[in-house]
Design a protein around this motif. Structure first.
Motif, PDB file in Angstrom:
ATOM      1  N   LEU A  47      -2.133   0.837   9.110  1.00  0.00           N
ATOM      2  CA  LEU A  47      -3.190   1.063   8.123  1.00  0.00           C
ATOM      3  C   LEU A  47      -3.752   2.472   8.236  1.00  0.00           C
ATOM      4  N   HIS A  48      -3.990   2.927   9.462  1.00  0.00           N
ATOM      5  CA  HIS A  48      -4.476   4.301   9.641  1.00  0.00           C
ATOM      6  C   HIS A  48      -3.425   5.318   9.179  1.00  0.00           C
ATOM      7  N   SER A  49      -2.153   5.010   9.377  1.00  0.00           N
ATOM      8  CA  SER A  49      -1.096   5.901   8.897  1.00  0.00           C
ATOM      9  C   SER A  49      -1.121   5.989   7.370  1.00  0.00           C
ATOM     10  N   SER A  50      -1.341   4.847   6.702  1.00  0.00           N
ATOM     11  CA  SER A  50      -1.433   4.849   5.240  1.00  0.00           C
ATOM     12  C   SER A  50      -2.638   5.642   4.768  1.00  0.00           C
ATOM     13  N   ILE A  51      -3.756   5.491   5.467  1.00  0.00           N
ATOM     14  CA  ILE A  51      -4.951   6.254   5.111  1.00  0.00           C
ATOM     15  C   ILE A  51      -4.683   7.746   5.252  1.00  0.00           C
ATOM     16  N   SER A  52      -3.966   8.122   6.314  1.00  0.00           N
ATOM     17  CA  SER A  52      -3.615   9.530   6.496  1.00  0.00           C
ATOM     18  C   SER A  52      -2.767  10.046   5.339  1.00  0.00           C
ATOM     19  N   ASP A  53      -1.786   9.234   4.925  1.00  0.00           N
ATOM     20  CA  ASP A  53      -0.943   9.638   3.795  1.00  0.00           C
ATOM     21  C   ASP A  53      -1.782   9.839   2.543  1.00  0.00           C
ATOM     22  N   LEU A  54      -2.742   8.957   2.329  1.00  0.00           N
ATOM     23  CA  LEU A  54      -3.594   9.080   1.143  1.00  0.00           C
ATOM     24  C   LEU A  54      -4.467  10.326   1.221  1.00  0.00           C
ATOM     25  N   TYR A  55      -5.005  10.609   2.401  1.00  0.00           N
ATOM     26  CA  TYR A  55      -5.798  11.830   2.555  1.00  0.00           C
ATOM     27  C   TYR A  55      -4.944  13.067   2.253  1.00  0.00           C
ATOM     28  N   SER A  56      -3.686  13.058   2.717  1.00  0.00           N
ATOM     29  CA  SER A  56      -2.800  14.194   2.439  1.00  0.00           C
ATOM     30  C   SER A  56      -2.552  14.330   0.940  1.00  0.00           C
ATOM     31  N   ILE A  73       0.837  -1.205   0.000  1.00  0.00           N
ATOM     32  CA  ILE A  73       0.000   0.000   0.000  1.00  0.00           C
ATOM     33  C   ILE A  73       0.866   1.248   0.000  1.00  0.00           C
ATOM     34  N   ASN A  74       1.872   1.269   0.876  1.00  0.00           N
ATOM     35  CA  ASN A  74       2.730   2.446   0.983  1.00  0.00           C
ATOM     36  C   ASN A  74       3.557   2.656  -0.282  1.00  0.00           C
ATOM     37  N   SER A  75       3.968   1.562  -0.927  1.00  0.00           N
ATOM     38  CA  SER A  75       4.691   1.703  -2.199  1.00  0.00           C
ATOM     39  C   SER A  75       3.796   2.352  -3.251  1.00  0.00           C
ATOM     40  N   ALA A  76       2.529   1.951  -3.281  1.00  0.00           N
ATOM     41  CA  ALA A  76       1.589   2.538  -4.242  1.00  0.00           C
ATOM     42  C   ALA A  76       1.365   4.018  -3.941  1.00  0.00           C
ATOM     43  N   ILE A  77       1.272   4.372  -2.656  1.00  0.00           N
ATOM     44  CA  ILE A  77       1.092   5.780  -2.288  1.00  0.00           C
ATOM     45  C   ILE A  77       2.327   6.580  -2.692  1.00  0.00           C
ATOM     46  N   GLY A  78       3.511   5.986  -2.523  1.00  0.00           N
ATOM     47  CA  GLY A  78       4.738   6.656  -2.955  1.00  0.00           C
ATOM     48  C   GLY A  78       4.727   6.918  -4.453  1.00  0.00           C
ATOM     49  N   ALA A 132      18.342  24.029   8.270  1.00  0.00           N
ATOM     50  CA  ALA A 132      17.814  22.673   8.400  1.00  0.00           C
ATOM     51  C   ALA A 132      18.147  21.844   7.161  1.00  0.00           C
ATOM     52  N   HIS A 133      18.082  22.480   5.993  1.00  0.00           N
ATOM     53  CA  HIS A 133      18.429  21.769   4.756  1.00  0.00           C
ATOM     54  C   HIS A 133      19.890  21.318   4.784  1.00  0.00           C
ATOM     55  N   ASP A 134      20.749  22.133   5.333  1.00  0.00           N
ATOM     56  CA  ASP A 134      22.171  21.767   5.415  1.00  0.00           C
ATOM     57  C   ASP A 134      22.400  20.548   6.307  1.00  0.00           C
ATOM     58  N   ARG A 135      21.429  20.227   7.171  1.00  0.00           N
ATOM     59  CA  ARG A 135      21.575  19.080   8.072  1.00  0.00           C
ATOM     60  C   ARG A 135      20.973  17.805   7.494  1.00  0.00           C
ATOM     61  N   PHE A 136      20.463  17.859   6.259  1.00  0.00           N
ATOM     62  CA  PHE A 136      19.874  16.658   5.665  1.00  0.00           C
ATOM     63  C   PHE A 136      20.904  15.530   5.632  1.00  0.00           C
ATOM     64  N   ASP A 137      20.492  14.335   6.008  1.00  0.00           N
ATOM     65  CA  ASP A 137      21.331  13.145   5.885  1.00  0.00           C
ATOM     66  C   ASP A 137      21.057  12.543   4.513  1.00  0.00           C
ATOM     67  N   THR A 138      21.920  12.830   3.556  1.00  0.00           N
ATOM     68  CA  THR A 138      21.679  12.388   2.182  1.00  0.00           C
ATOM     69  C   THR A 138      21.796  10.880   2.026  1.00  0.00           C
ATOM     70  N   ALA A 139      22.419  10.209   2.990  1.00  0.00           N
ATOM     71  CA  ALA A 139      22.510   8.748   2.922  1.00  0.00           C
ATOM     72  C   ALA A 139      21.216   8.084   3.372  1.00  0.00           C
ATOM     73  N   GLU A 140      20.380   8.823   4.077  1.00  0.00           N
ATOM     74  CA  GLU A 140      19.113   8.293   4.567  1.00  0.00           C
ATOM     75  C   GLU A 140      18.005   8.677   3.586  1.00  0.00           C
ATOM     76  N   PRO A 141      17.318   7.696   2.986  1.00  0.00           N
ATOM     77  CA  PRO A 141      16.278   8.034   2.009  1.00  0.00           C
ATOM     78  C   PRO A 141      15.141   8.810   2.651  1.00  0.00           C
ATOM     79  N   ALA A 142      14.642   9.805   1.940  1.00  0.00           N
ATOM     80  CA  ALA A 142      13.529  10.606   2.440  1.00  0.00           C
ATOM     81  C   ALA A 142      12.231   9.818   2.322  1.00  0.00           C
ATOM     82  N   PRO A 143      11.261  10.075   3.213  1.00  0.00           N
ATOM     83  CA  PRO A 143       9.938   9.469   3.026  1.00  0.00           C
ATOM     84  C   PRO A 143       9.378   9.887   1.667  1.00  0.00           C
TER      85      PRO A 143
END
Length: 409
Positions: free
Chosen positions: A186-195, A139-144, A300-311
């Motif tokens: 599941l509720h978290s996925s629903i929230s992502d879809l609503y957003s 589900i989350n892959s499809a939302i992505g 804050a942008h300068d502190r991004f961890d580029t090795a860590e994938p973003a949501p």
């Protein structure tokens, strides 16, 4: 030689709720789509990856793992060994750009919810039986993918698909059985879809519907006890309030979101909230506070961890977007030359697949030049804005206004 267990990979298995056999099954399925024939992985292979006995799986399994967990091999704990361990390129028949073109044509030509849902895999969620973390991962892959296509083509055809998928997930809530962990996920996925649906409605010029979706996203993420999701929902509600001219309310919502632990710990969330707070301060005519927030977003942008994938929902937030949001704040402060420079920088930094944002900031550049009386360069900027593959009423209406103004200038 002693081997060291791949703790990162083991944590991913737990996070996604995979058994060794379940992951092998999904690897074989994705391998079949990529290479034209199913893989032959089994639970023993997965145990060897987790035990560190296989430090770099073969391409037939590595590419599916990259897709399933949405991160590069090193971020899964795999260790390359020289030139032969470079991430292989998928066969041409499954090349990502070909799939994107097919999906994009489907969106532009076919606007029905069914067509879009099938292309993105949004119609595959079970609505009866046992629901597992593996289903949540799909589900989350499809939302992505949904969010990625919003960045590519705009919100028009995605709105119906997202709302149809929300209905399907809500049916799953009532019709499936699951444990408490899956219930929250599941509720978290629903929230992502609503957003996602809220953004699509905003892009389609349906402000009232956008507000309802963003409010529903907050409700679902509270049920999920998902603090990062709550920060996202509050951020979207602040943007909605600002769009409706309720600038002080937007500031209050934004400040509350910034006070959360997630904003303090996650520089990506902090950068987004500070950027939007800067715009809110500027609209409220507190220009000093706006300037401070612009600097805070950049820090804050300068502190991004580029090795860590973003949501998936935050993948749009890069140096280009930070520059673009800064431009909006400068424009609201009346600093039009600075806004023009920042907008041009955003356009220069934007990735090729961010077609919607490229059109958005192209329109913004034309508007800024027009506001400064630079008609010739405004015409040039407007002329290169390509909306042929987009479905965004918000962008097309602004571009039409520019062309009308230039025609009578």
């Amino acid at each position: 030689m002693d081997t060291q267990r791949n703790a990162i990979f083991e944590n991913l298995l737990r996070e996604y709720g995979y058994t060794h056999r379940g992951l092998a099954k999904d690897v074989n399925r994705v391998s079949g789509r990529i290479f034209g024939r199913p893989g032959a992985a089994n639970d023993r292979d997965v145990r060897r990856w987790a035990a560190g006995k296989v430090r770099w799986p073969t391409a037939r399994y590595l590419l599916p793992l990259v897709e399933i967990f949405d991160r590069p091999p090193q971020a899964m704990g795999f260790v390359p060994r020289g030139a032969l361990s470079r991430l292989p390129v998928p066969p041409p028949r499954a090349a990502e750009w070909e799939e994107d073109d097919v999906r994009r044509r489907t969106f532009v030509v076919g606007s029905t919810a069914t067509a879009v849902a099938v292309v993105l895999g949004l119609d595959e969620t079970p609505v009866s039986g046992r629901l597992t973390f593996t289903d949540i991962g799909r589900i989350n892959s499809a939302i992505g993918r949904l969010d990625a296509h919003f960045n590519a083509i705009g919100g028009g055809p995605l709105l119906t698909a997202a709302t149809a998928c929300i209905t399907r997930l809500r049916d799953a809530v009532d019709g499936c059985t699951y444990g408490p962990g899956v219930e929250k996920a599941l509720h978290s996925s629903i929230s992502d879809l609503y957003s996602s649906a809220g953004w699509a409605a905003h892009d389609d010029g349906q402000g009232d519907l956008a507000r309802l979706h963003h409010a529903a996203a907050l409700q679902s993420t509270i049920l999920a006890d998902d603090k990062r999701g709550q920060a996202r929902a509050w951020s979207n509600l602040a943007l909605q309030a600002r769009t409706e001219g309720r600038h002080r309310e937007a500031l209050q919502i934004n400040r509350a979101a910034l006070d959360s632990r997630q904003a303090r710990q996650d520089p990506r969330i902090a950068a987004l909230l500070h950027s939007r707070l800067a715009i809110g301060h500027a609209r409220a005519r507190d220009y000093r506070a706006a300037a401070r927030s612009v600097l805070a977003a950049e820090a804050a942008h300068d502190r991004f961890d580029t090795a860590e994938p973003a949501p998936p929902w935050l993948k749009f937030l890069d140096a280009a977007e930070i520059a673009g949001l800064s431009a909006i704040a400068h424009r609201a402060m009346g600093c039009l030359p600075e806004a023009e420079v920042a907008t041009a920088q955003a356009l220069q930094l934007l990735a090729p697949n961010m077609r919607r944002n490229r059109a958005y900031y192209g329109v913004q550049l034309a508007e800024l030049r027009l506001a400064q009386g630079d008609l010739a360069h405004a015409r040039t900027a407007a002329a290169v804005v390509d909306t042929s593959a987009l479905s965004s009423r918000h962008i097309s209406d602004r571009l039409a206004t520019i062309h009308r103004t230039l025609a009578t200038a």
